[in-house]
Design an enzyme around this catalytic site. Sequence first.
Site, PDB file in Angstrom:
ATOM      1  CD  GLU A  88      -2.394   5.430   4.222  1.00 59.73           C
ATOM      2  OE1 GLU A  88      -1.699   5.795   5.185  1.00 59.73           O
ATOM      3  OE2 GLU A  88      -3.241   6.175   3.687  1.00 59.73           O
TER       4      GLU A  88
ATOM      5  CE1 TYR B 206      -4.366  -1.569   5.593  1.00 57.73           C
ATOM      6  CE2 TYR B 206      -3.441   0.460   4.695  1.00 57.73           C
ATOM      7  CZ  TYR B 206      -4.004  -0.790   4.500  1.00 57.73           C
ATOM      8  OH  TYR B 206      -4.194  -1.261   3.228  1.00 57.73           O
TER       9      TYR B 206
ATOM     10  CB  SER C 280      -0.891   0.000   1.254  1.00 54.68           C
ATOM     11  OG  SER C 280      -1.507   1.255   1.444  1.00 54.68           O
TER      12      SER C 280
END
Length: 321
Positions: free
Chosen positions: A128, A150, A126
Site C-alpha cells: 500500500e 494506512y 506494505s
Amino acid sequence: MRTALITGITGQDGLYLTEFLLAKGYAVHGLVSPRGEATGELDGLVEESHLHRGDLTDLASLMRTLRRCEPDEVYNLGALSSVSYSFDNAHETSSVTGMGALNLLEAVRLHTESDPGRIRVYQASSSEMFGKAQAAVQDERTLLWPRSPYGVAKVFAHYMTINYRESYGMHASTGILFNHESPRRGPEFVTRKISQGVARIHAGLQDHLTLGNIDVERDWGFAGDYVEAMWLMLQQDLPDDYVVATGRSHSIRDFLDLAFGHVGIEDWTPYVRQDKRFMRPAEVDRVVGDASKAERVLGWRPTVDFSQLVAMMVEHDLSIV
C-alpha cells in the site's frame, strides 16, 4: 532456544508466524492489547504465560515486555490494517501503525543500547506504500506514493525503521509484503468477504454479495508462505529491505471467477452488486511486486499460486457453513 516476540500475534500473519517459529523450536511471546484481542486461535500454540498485555502506543509497556521475555527477534506485525477504516480513522491509524512502530524501535534501541544488534527487528511494510504506482512492477527502489492514511502510516514506519538501522546500527529489516491472504483473513477484507459470500450463496444462506471496485488488480499470495520470508530476513548477517510478492497481478473479477467457479457457478453476475460506499476515496488501481531480491538473497519463493489460494479459502468457508 531462541525467543521471538510478535506484536499483532492474534492476526492472520501472527498466527502463521507463531506456528512457523514453534516448529523451528522457538519460544514465542506475543503482545496483546489491553483493549482485549481475541486469542482463541492461539490456544494450543502459545501458553497464556507467553502473552503479554501491552500496546504499541505505550512505550512503557513495550519496555516492560522486552525486559520480561528478552527476545532474540522481534516481529512488528501490529497495525490497524484495514485501508477503508483508515480513511474514517486517520488519526488512530497513524498512531498505532506509524507511531507504534517508532515506539517499538525506540524500546528496542533503549533496551539494547550497549549492543544494538542483539535483538533483530522485522517491520511489516506494505505494498500500500506504492499506492499510485510509479512503475509497472514495483521493487525495493520504486518511489512510494501512498493513497490512504494506512499507506502513509506504513511509509512513516518503513522509513523510520531504515533510519534506526542507519543511525543506531540496529539489525532492523523491512518486508514490503504485497497482498497475502488465507482462510484466517478477517471478514472485513474483500477476499474473505468473497470466499464467505460464495460459500453462503452456495448453501442458500444469502442471495448476493455487495462489493466496491471489482476492476482493481492486486498481487495475491498465501500468508503462510510470506511469514517464512519474514523469518529469513532476520537470519541474514546484514539487515535490509525486501519485496515479498508473487510477481503476478489479478483483478477482483478474476477472484470472483475462481471462487464462484469452485462451487459450479460460471456466471456470477446475478450474485454480485456494486456499491459506491465500498469504494476508496483515492483508489490503488494495480500493484504487482518484483521479489527477485528476496529469491536471490533469501532463497525465498512462493509455493501457493492464485488459483490454489482461492480454492483453499472457499473450501474453508464451505466447511464452516
